[in-house]
Write an enzyme that holds these catalytic residues in place. Structure first.
Site, PDB file in Angstrom:
ATOM      1  N   ASP A 177      -6.556  -9.385  15.954  1.00 48.52           N
ATOM      2  CA  ASP A 177      -7.211  -9.053  14.684  1.00 48.52           C
ATOM      3  C   ASP A 177      -8.365 -10.022  14.519  1.00 48.52           C
ATOM      4  O   ASP A 177      -8.162 -11.205  14.210  1.00 48.52           O
ATOM      5  CB  ASP A 177      -6.220  -9.177  13.514  1.00 48.52           C
ATOM      6  CG  ASP A 177      -6.799  -8.654  12.196  1.00 48.52           C
ATOM      7  OD1 ASP A 177      -8.024  -8.784  11.977  1.00 48.52           O
ATOM      8  OD2 ASP A 177      -6.020  -8.118  11.390  1.00 48.52           O
ATOM      9  N   ALA A 237      -0.408   3.957  12.125  1.00 52.25           N
ATOM     10  CA  ALA A 237      -1.669   3.685  11.414  1.00 52.25           C
ATOM     11  C   ALA A 237      -2.428   4.988  11.191  1.00 52.25           C
ATOM     12  O   ALA A 237      -2.192   5.671  10.185  1.00 52.25           O
ATOM     13  CB  ALA A 237      -2.482   2.653  12.179  1.00 52.25           C
ATOM     14  N   ARG A 238      -3.308   5.344  12.109  1.00 54.90           N
ATOM     15  CA  ARG A 238      -4.058   6.594  11.984  1.00 54.90           C
ATOM     16  C   ARG A 238      -4.167   7.251  13.355  1.00 54.90           C
ATOM     17  O   ARG A 238      -4.399   6.576  14.372  1.00 54.90           O
ATOM     18  CB  ARG A 238      -5.473   6.320  11.455  1.00 54.90           C
ATOM     19  CG  ARG A 238      -5.535   6.013   9.965  1.00 54.90           C
ATOM     20  CD  ARG A 238      -5.204   7.245   9.119  1.00 54.90           C
ATOM     21  NE  ARG A 238      -5.259   6.992   7.686  1.00 54.90           N
ATOM     22  CZ  ARG A 238      -4.224   6.586   6.946  1.00 54.90           C
ATOM     23  NH1 ARG A 238      -3.047   6.383   7.509  1.00 54.90           N
ATOM     24  NH2 ARG A 238      -4.366   6.400   5.645  1.00 54.90           N
ATOM     25  N   ASP A 262       3.554   8.413  14.143  1.00 60.63           N
ATOM     26  CA  ASP A 262       3.721   8.916  12.776  1.00 60.63           C
ATOM     27  C   ASP A 262       2.426   9.483  12.221  1.00 60.63           C
ATOM     28  O   ASP A 262       2.418  10.058  11.137  1.00 60.63           O
ATOM     29  CB  ASP A 262       4.213   7.776  11.866  1.00 60.63           C
ATOM     30  CG  ASP A 262       4.523   8.248  10.458  1.00 60.63           C
ATOM     31  OD1 ASP A 262       5.358   9.166  10.325  1.00 60.63           O
ATOM     32  OD2 ASP A 262       3.931   7.720   9.497  1.00 60.63           O
ATOM     33  N   GLU A 267      -3.915  16.542  10.908  1.00 63.32           N
ATOM     34  CA  GLU A 267      -2.585  16.732  10.316  1.00 63.32           C
ATOM     35  C   GLU A 267      -2.604  17.956   9.413  1.00 63.32           C
ATOM     36  O   GLU A 267      -3.592  18.168   8.714  1.00 63.32           O
ATOM     37  CB  GLU A 267      -2.189  15.478   9.534  1.00 63.32           C
ATOM     38  CG  GLU A 267      -2.057  14.267  10.448  1.00 63.32           C
ATOM     39  CD  GLU A 267      -1.665  12.981   9.707  1.00 63.32           C
ATOM     40  OE1 GLU A 267      -1.564  13.002   8.471  1.00 63.32           O
ATOM     41  OE2 GLU A 267      -1.476  11.972  10.396  1.00 63.32           O
ATOM     42  N   HIS A 286       3.839  11.778   9.398  1.00 62.11           N
ATOM     43  CA  HIS A 286       3.155  10.827   8.499  1.00 62.11           C
ATOM     44  C   HIS A 286       4.094  10.430   7.351  1.00 62.11           C
ATOM     45  O   HIS A 286       3.751  10.550   6.166  1.00 62.11           O
ATOM     46  CB  HIS A 286       1.854  11.427   7.953  1.00 62.11           C
ATOM     47  CG  HIS A 286       0.839  10.377   7.603  1.00 62.11           C
ATOM     48  ND1 HIS A 286      -0.464  10.416   8.016  1.00 62.11           N
ATOM     49  CD2 HIS A 286       0.954   9.238   6.891  1.00 62.11           C
ATOM     50  CE1 HIS A 286      -1.126   9.363   7.563  1.00 62.11           C
ATOM     51  NE2 HIS A 286      -0.275   8.627   6.869  1.00 62.11           N
ATOM     52  N   ALA A 289       5.496   5.797   4.881  1.00 68.56           N
ATOM     53  CA  ALA A 289       5.471   5.155   3.558  1.00 68.56           C
ATOM     54  C   ALA A 289       6.492   5.752   2.596  1.00 68.56           C
ATOM     55  O   ALA A 289       6.567   5.342   1.442  1.00 68.56           O
ATOM     56  CB  ALA A 289       4.067   5.275   2.960  1.00 68.56           C
TER      57      ALA A 289
HETATM   58  N1  LIG Z   1       1.719   6.040   8.381  1.00 68.43           N
HETATM   59  C1  LIG Z   1       1.569   5.754   7.099  1.00 68.43           C
HETATM   60  O1  LIG Z   1       2.164   6.392   6.245  1.00 68.43           O
HETATM   61  C2  LIG Z   1       0.680   4.602   6.694  1.00 68.43           C
HETATM   62  C3  LIG Z   1       0.945   3.964   5.483  1.00 68.43           C
HETATM   63  C4  LIG Z   1       0.171   2.851   5.138  1.00 68.43           C
HETATM   64  C5  LIG Z   1      -0.861   2.439   5.960  1.00 68.43           C
HETATM   65  N2  LIG Z   1      -1.126   3.108   7.107  1.00 68.43           N
HETATM   66  C6  LIG Z   1      -2.209   2.652   7.990  1.00 68.43           C
HETATM   67  O2  LIG Z   1      -1.941   1.321   8.377  1.00 68.43           O
HETATM   68  C7  LIG Z   1      -3.149   0.568   8.375  1.00 68.43           C
HETATM   69  C8  LIG Z   1      -2.856  -0.892   8.097  1.00 68.43           C
HETATM   70  O3  LIG Z   1      -2.377  -1.035   6.761  1.00 68.43           O
HETATM   71  P1  LIG Z   1      -2.246  -2.475   6.072  1.00 68.43           P
HETATM   72  O4  LIG Z   1      -1.618  -2.258   4.756  1.00 68.43           O
HETATM   73  O5  LIG Z   1      -1.646  -3.448   7.024  1.00 68.43           O
HETATM   74  O6  LIG Z   1      -3.792  -2.816   5.880  1.00 68.43           O
HETATM   75  P2  LIG Z   1      -4.431  -4.276   5.818  1.00 68.43           P
HETATM   76  O7  LIG Z   1      -5.810  -4.075   5.288  1.00 68.43           O
HETATM   77  O8  LIG Z   1      -3.529  -5.213   5.098  1.00 68.43           O
HETATM   78  O9  LIG Z   1      -4.491  -4.728   7.349  1.00 68.43           O
HETATM   79  C9  LIG Z   1      -5.348  -4.140   8.292  1.00 68.43           C
HETATM   80  C10 LIG Z   1      -5.745  -5.230   9.257  1.00 68.43           C
HETATM   81  O10 LIG Z   1      -6.494  -4.646  10.314  1.00 68.43           O
HETATM   82  C11 LIG Z   1      -7.505  -5.568  10.671  1.00 68.43           C
HETATM   83  N3  LIG Z   1      -8.569  -4.888  11.390  1.00 68.43           N
HETATM   84  C12 LIG Z   1      -9.613  -4.189  10.889  1.00 68.43           C
HETATM   85  N4  LIG Z   1     -10.359  -3.704  11.890  1.00 68.43           N
HETATM   86  C13 LIG Z   1      -9.765  -4.116  13.052  1.00 68.43           C
HETATM   87  C14 LIG Z   1     -10.064  -3.932  14.430  1.00 68.43           C
HETATM   88  N5  LIG Z   1     -11.114  -3.224  14.821  1.00 68.43           N
HETATM   89  N6  LIG Z   1      -9.233  -4.482  15.337  1.00 68.43           N
HETATM   90  C15 LIG Z   1      -8.143  -5.187  14.959  1.00 68.43           C
HETATM   91  N7  LIG Z   1      -7.825  -5.399  13.664  1.00 68.43           N
HETATM   92  C16 LIG Z   1      -8.622  -4.861  12.733  1.00 68.43           C
HETATM   93  C17 LIG Z   1      -7.954  -6.184   9.351  1.00 68.43           C
HETATM   94  O11 LIG Z   1      -8.579  -7.434   9.552  1.00 68.43           O
HETATM   95  C18 LIG Z   1      -6.637  -6.324   8.611  1.00 68.43           C
HETATM   96  O12 LIG Z   1      -6.059  -7.601   8.822  1.00 68.43           O
HETATM   97  C19 LIG Z   1      -3.981   1.239   7.282  1.00 68.43           C
HETATM   98  O13 LIG Z   1      -5.376   1.082   7.523  1.00 68.43           O
HETATM   99  C20 LIG Z   1      -3.572   2.682   7.327  1.00 68.43           C
HETATM  100  O14 LIG Z   1      -4.466   3.396   8.129  1.00 68.43           O
HETATM  101  C21 LIG Z   1      -0.372   4.182   7.478  1.00 68.43           C
END
Ligand SMILES: NC(=O)c1ccc[n+]([C@@H]2O[C@H](COP(=O)([O-])OP(=O)(O)OC[C@H]3O[C@@H](n4cnc5c(N)ncnc54)[C@H](O)[C@@H]3O)[C@@H](O)[C@H]2O)c1
Length: 323
Positions: A177, A237-238, A262, A267, A286, A289
């Protein structure tokens, strides 16, 4: 009513596992209504729903520039959760519409799901269950987490929560990160690595970073080829972070040992997605959460911040936009 108009909720998950967010909205004096069509909505459906709305609470619906520009009464956009890749932040900023979200509200729920997928994938739980139900009594061997190198990409709220959980399994956690300070890694005893090193060294790679559509997939054919043979891939994540076609090919060849996913680039997952036919794959809709606790937290937080903006107060959790 504080809102001075309707706030439309498009995400079906809002307040669906807990009534609390609806009660919070009533307490805040917000006229909150579900969209006529359950989300995710297309931009055209969103445009219809937002014709008179002063606010919107979205999930993964695509809130594009044209929709934001057409919604002439819109004063606030709320994201139920985190991950704002579906919202045109530049268009919102240009119209002076604050975007609020709920950082941290669902971190533990998503981290739990990442662990569930990671364990299910590494021990082939779904295949073992299906085999037994077919009347077989086959042996399924798996990967030990003790001593396994697990690469966490994105070390924010969820990535760190996953690293804390992995420590309890005696895994060797390595993280990438570029935006987190060194202390964040040191505090959890996590080794910091470049993305290339993480890909080369990991037995399992789990994704916890935002998706930026302009950047395209993070993991594609070249990354799978550079990884250890049999690497496990977990994605809560995505979907856009992974090249589906390359992943399906790497699963078929055995270069990727398992994939537990997930989130998907499109989607609901298309009927003809190559991931459906790929071996050693676990797919969930998905759902990471979706716990009662996370649902109540995210719903309450987004409603409260939407109310703050509509009252003319500064939001607690604005999404900052920089060009
Ligand atoms: N599946 C689901 O239902 C679900 C639910 C919540 C979040 N998410 C996904 O999970 C991701 C993370 O959520 P979070 O709450 O930890 O967010 P967060 O903002 O707390 O953490 C994201 C981290 O990614 C880092 N980052 C950004 N760009 C980067 C890169 N190119 N390479 C490496 N690290 C990078 C950031 O510095 C940050 O520390 C969200 O962006 C969302 O897409 C999915």
């Amino acid at each position: 009513m504080v809102s001075g108009g309707v706030v439309v909720v498009t995400t079906p998950s809002f307040g669906s596992f807990s009534d609390e967010p609806w009660e919070t909205a009533a307490g805040e004096g917000i006229d909150l209504r579900r969209s006529r069509v359950p989300g995710p909505l297309s931009p055209t459906q969103l445009r219809d729903e937002l014709a008179d709305a002063v606010g919107v609470i979205v999930g993964v619906d695509r809130l594009d520039r044209a929709t934001i520009e057409a919604a002439s009464n819109l004063r606030v956009i709320g994201k139920h959760g985190v991950g704002v890749d579906n919202i045109d932040l530049a268009a919102a900023a240009e119209r002076g519409i604050p975007v609020v979200w709920t950082p941290g509200a669902n971190s533990s729920a998503v981290a739990d799901m990442a662990m569930a997928l990671l364990l299910a994938g590494s021990r082939q739980l779904v295949a073992a269950d299906a085999s037994l139900r077919r009347g077989e009594w086959e042996v399924f061997s798996g990967m030990a987490l003790e001593g396994a190198s697990v690469g966490v990409v994105g070390f924010g709220n969820i990535g760190q929560a996953v690293a804390r959980r992995l420590a309890g399994f005696d895994a060797d956690v390595v993280a990438y990160d570029p935006f987190q300070p060194g202390e964040a890694f040191a505090a959890l005893g996590t080794r910091r690595a470049t993305l290339a090193h993480l890909i080369e060294q990991s037995d399992i790679i789990t994704l916890h970073l935002p998706f930026t559509p302009e950047d395209g997939p993070l993991l594609g054919a070249a990354e799978f080829a550079a990884a250890r043979r049999g690497v496990g891939i977990v994605n809560t994540a995505r979907g856009g972070l992974i090249d589906d076609i390359a992943l399906a090919a790497a699963l078929t060849s055995g270069q990727v040992g398992f994939a537990a996913l997930d989130a998907f680039a499109a989607e609901p997952l298309a009927a003809d997605s190559p991931l459906r036919a790929a071996p050693r794959t676990i797919l969930t809709p998905h759902a990471a959460a979706f716990t009662e606790l996370a649902n109540a937290r995210a719903g309450n937080a987004v409603v409260r911040d939407v109310a703050r903006v509509l009252r003319g107060e500064a939001p607690l959790d604005p999404v900052t936009f920089s060009r």
